[in-house]
Design a protein around this motif. Structure first.
Motif, PDB file in Angstrom:
ATOM      1  N   LYS A 188       0.849  -1.191   0.000  1.00 45.21           N
ATOM      2  CA  LYS A 188       0.000   0.000   0.000  1.00 45.21           C
ATOM      3  C   LYS A 188       0.885   1.242   0.000  1.00 45.21           C
ATOM      4  O   LYS A 188       1.781   1.364   0.822  1.00 45.21           O
ATOM      5  CB  LYS A 188      -0.917   0.013   1.222  1.00 45.21           C
ATOM      6  CG  LYS A 188      -1.853  -1.187   1.315  1.00 45.21           C
ATOM      7  CD  LYS A 188      -2.713  -1.114   2.572  1.00 45.21           C
ATOM      8  CE  LYS A 188      -3.564  -2.381   2.726  1.00 45.21           C
ATOM      9  NZ  LYS A 188      -4.587  -2.461   1.673  1.00 45.21           N
ATOM     10  N   ARG A 189       0.611   2.149  -0.935  1.00 36.55           N
ATOM     11  CA  ARG A 189       1.282   3.441  -1.013  1.00 36.55           C
ATOM     12  C   ARG A 189       0.241   4.535  -1.113  1.00 36.55           C
ATOM     13  O   ARG A 189      -0.768   4.369  -1.809  1.00 36.55           O
ATOM     14  CB  ARG A 189       2.199   3.519  -2.241  1.00 36.55           C
ATOM     15  CG  ARG A 189       3.416   2.610  -2.223  1.00 36.55           C
ATOM     16  CD  ARG A 189       4.161   2.731  -3.540  1.00 36.55           C
ATOM     17  NE  ARG A 189       5.346   1.887  -3.630  1.00 36.55           N
ATOM     18  CZ  ARG A 189       6.588   2.305  -3.416  1.00 36.55           C
ATOM     19  NH1 ARG A 189       6.805   3.568  -3.095  1.00 36.55           N
ATOM     20  NH2 ARG A 189       7.615   1.497  -3.526  1.00 36.55           N
ATOM     21  N   ASP A 190       0.466   5.631  -0.427  1.00 34.84           N
ATOM     22  CA  ASP A 190      -0.474   6.744  -0.491  1.00 34.84           C
ATOM     23  C   ASP A 190      -0.623   7.226  -1.933  1.00 34.84           C
ATOM     24  O   ASP A 190       0.377   7.433  -2.635  1.00 34.84           O
ATOM     25  CB  ASP A 190      -0.002   7.905   0.388  1.00 34.84           C
ATOM     26  CG  ASP A 190      -0.070   7.576   1.874  1.00 34.84           C
ATOM     27  OD1 ASP A 190      -0.779   6.611   2.223  1.00 34.84           O
ATOM     28  OD2 ASP A 190       0.587   8.278   2.662  1.00 34.84           O
ATOM     29  N   GLY A 191      -1.884   7.382  -2.367  1.00 35.42           N
ATOM     30  CA  GLY A 191      -2.137   7.911  -3.695  1.00 35.42           C
ATOM     31  C   GLY A 191      -1.966   6.915  -4.815  1.00 35.42           C
ATOM     32  O   GLY A 191      -2.070   7.292  -5.997  1.00 35.42           O
ATOM     33  N   GLN A 192      -1.701   5.638  -4.492  1.00 38.39           N
ATOM     34  CA  GLN A 192      -1.531   4.620  -5.527  1.00 38.39           C
ATOM     35  C   GLN A 192      -2.456   3.440  -5.264  1.00 38.39           C
ATOM     36  O   GLN A 192      -2.873   3.191  -4.121  1.00 38.39           O
ATOM     37  CB  GLN A 192      -0.081   4.136  -5.572  1.00 38.39           C
ATOM     38  CG  GLN A 192       0.926   5.191  -5.968  1.00 38.39           C
ATOM     39  CD  GLN A 192       2.325   4.615  -6.134  1.00 38.39           C
ATOM     40  OE1 GLN A 192       2.499   3.415  -6.368  1.00 38.39           O
ATOM     41  NE2 GLN A 192       3.330   5.472  -6.020  1.00 38.39           N
TER      42      GLN A 192
ATOM     43  N   ASP B 147      -3.504  -0.255  -4.546  1.00 34.50           N
ATOM     44  CA  ASP B 147      -2.851  -1.337  -3.811  1.00 34.50           C
ATOM     45  C   ASP B 147      -2.370  -2.418  -4.779  1.00 34.50           C
ATOM     46  O   ASP B 147      -3.015  -2.706  -5.795  1.00 34.50           O
ATOM     47  CB  ASP B 147      -3.810  -1.962  -2.800  1.00 34.50           C
ATOM     48  CG  ASP B 147      -4.171  -1.001  -1.678  1.00 34.50           C
ATOM     49  OD1 ASP B 147      -3.557   0.075  -1.596  1.00 34.50           O
ATOM     50  OD2 ASP B 147      -5.089  -1.336  -0.902  1.00 34.50           O
TER      51      ASP B 147
ATOM     52  N   LYS C  26       6.623  -1.347   7.632  1.00 38.23           N
ATOM     53  CA  LYS C  26       6.348   0.040   7.267  1.00 38.23           C
ATOM     54  C   LYS C  26       7.656   0.731   6.901  1.00 38.23           C
ATOM     55  O   LYS C  26       8.572   0.828   7.718  1.00 38.23           O
ATOM     56  CB  LYS C  26       5.645   0.759   8.419  1.00 38.23           C
ATOM     57  CG  LYS C  26       4.265   0.157   8.711  1.00 38.23           C
ATOM     58  CD  LYS C  26       3.489   0.948   9.756  1.00 38.23           C
ATOM     59  CE  LYS C  26       2.091   0.376   9.931  1.00 38.23           C
ATOM     60  NZ  LYS C  26       1.310   1.144  10.947  1.00 38.23           N
TER      61      LYS C  26
ATOM     62  N   TYR D  51       7.423   8.468   5.643  1.00 37.28           N
ATOM     63  CA  TYR D  51       6.807   7.164   5.357  1.00 37.28           C
ATOM     64  C   TYR D  51       6.409   7.108   3.884  1.00 37.28           C
ATOM     65  O   TYR D  51       5.937   8.095   3.320  1.00 37.28           O
ATOM     66  CB  TYR D  51       5.575   6.972   6.237  1.00 37.28           C
ATOM     67  CG  TYR D  51       4.614   5.923   5.719  1.00 37.28           C
ATOM     68  CD1 TYR D  51       4.798   4.576   6.011  1.00 37.28           C
ATOM     69  CD2 TYR D  51       3.526   6.283   4.914  1.00 37.28           C
ATOM     70  CE1 TYR D  51       3.936   3.614   5.527  1.00 37.28           C
ATOM     71  CE2 TYR D  51       2.656   5.324   4.421  1.00 37.28           C
ATOM     72  CZ  TYR D  51       2.865   3.996   4.731  1.00 37.28           C
ATOM     73  OH  TYR D  51       1.997   3.046   4.238  1.00 37.28           O
TER      74      TYR D  51
ATOM     75  N   ARG E  16       5.443   3.514   2.366  1.00 30.93           N
ATOM     76  CA  ARG E  16       4.844   2.254   1.933  1.00 30.93           C
ATOM     77  C   ARG E  16       4.638   1.309   3.107  1.00 30.93           C
ATOM     78  O   ARG E  16       5.396   1.327   4.077  1.00 30.93           O
ATOM     79  CB  ARG E  16       5.749   1.639   0.877  1.00 30.93           C
ATOM     80  CG  ARG E  16       5.884   0.158   0.816  1.00 30.93           C
ATOM     81  CD  ARG E  16       6.844  -0.242  -0.283  1.00 30.93           C
ATOM     82  NE  ARG E  16       7.125  -1.661  -0.246  1.00 30.93           N
ATOM     83  CZ  ARG E  16       7.950  -2.296  -1.066  1.00 30.93           C
ATOM     84  NH1 ARG E  16       8.587  -1.620  -2.000  1.00 30.93           N
ATOM     85  NH2 ARG E  16       8.148  -3.588  -0.964  1.00 30.93           N
ATOM     86  N   THR E  17       3.603   0.450   2.995  1.00 33.70           N
ATOM     87  CA  THR E  17       3.372  -0.628   3.955  1.00 33.70           C
ATOM     88  C   THR E  17       3.226  -1.941   3.214  1.00 33.70           C
ATOM     89  O   THR E  17       2.436  -2.052   2.269  1.00 33.70           O
ATOM     90  CB  THR E  17       2.103  -0.389   4.793  1.00 33.70           C
ATOM     91  OG1 THR E  17       2.286   0.756   5.624  1.00 33.70           O
ATOM     92  CG2 THR E  17       1.801  -1.587   5.691  1.00 33.70           C
TER      93      THR E  17
END
Length: 237
Positions: free
Chosen positions: A53-57, A59, A218, A227, A229-230
């Motif tokens: 999971k990445r912000d704005g992308q 999954d 994380k 940060y 990516r998770t």
């Protein structure tokens, strides 16, 4: 792993270890015992289903097969309605899309299906899921000084590991929880003098035949602690 290329919120503050009976080598042994009390890693033959999971992308969902006894690695990525697979078995590489291995050169280029990329994926995932056990691999240089640091709010011992500079190896720091001897996370630099690279917080573990594997990883940039990516382990087969 001598040439891995993978891309705290608190300032780095080291304190010398005051326990003369504990050395980096003995700490690694304690951590291996905590992570793999039944010595399952050498016989590991399982598929790990994961997400990134990445912000704005969107999954990303994929699976990784690690079969240590037979020397097999496979990475299968969901791409829309397609499953793109790349793998290596005892040195022989293979590729497929939805099970079809008769691929055009255009398809291989589009999905980065080549031996170099597959070897890279193999090294990354076997290393990240194989530590601390893989810290016993040949070519691993363990610094003789054991330090202490608070990492992600946890009191940790810190082990520094380097690899042969001729192989462009990175510098790694492994953070071992003082109470459980499990890894709280790790940090690596391509060139420590430049402050590049990344650090990873480990949160939670999944148990597999006595082997404890990270549930959440994380990721943050070393340069600004941001940060980005998770990784989550969803299921093991």
């Amino acid at each position: 792993m001598s040439c891995l290329k993978i891309s705290v919120l608190l300032p780095i503050a080291f304190f010398c270890c005051c326990d003369p009976s504990l050395t980096p080598a003995s700490l690694i042994e304690k951590s291996i015992e905590a992570h793999d009390s039944s010595n399952y890693w050498p016989q590991l033959n399982n598929r790990f289903h994961m997400s990134i999971k990445r912000d704005g992308q969107e999954d990303r969902y994929f699976s990784v097969l690690i079969n240590n006894p037979e020397g097999i690695f496979e990475y299968a990525l969901q791409q829309g309605d397609s499953t793109v697979t790349q793998g290596v078995k005892q040195g022989s590489y293979y590729y497929a899309i939805n099970g079809d291995s008769n691929l055009s050169s255009e398809a291989k280029e589009k999905y980065q299906l080549n031996n170099g990329r597959t070897l890279y994926m193999k090294e990354v995932y076997e290393y990240l899921y194989g530590i601390p056990m893989k810290l016993k691999d040949p070519g691993t240089i363990v610094d003789p000084v054991l330090n202490e640091e608070t990492f992600n709010g946890r009191a940790c011992w810190v082990v520094k590991v380097t690899y042969d500079p001729s192989t462009e190896g990175e510098t790694w720091y492994f953070y071992v929880d003082k109470e459980t001897f499990l890894l709280a996370g790790y940090r690596f630099y391509f060139d420590e003098s430049k402050g590049d690279g990344e650090f990873i917080f480990v949160e939670g573990y999944e148990s597999l035949s006595g082997l404890k594997l990270p549930k959440l990883k994380k990721w943050h940039w070393n340069k600004d602690s941001a940060y980005f990516r998770t990784d989550e382990l969803l299921k093991i087969e």
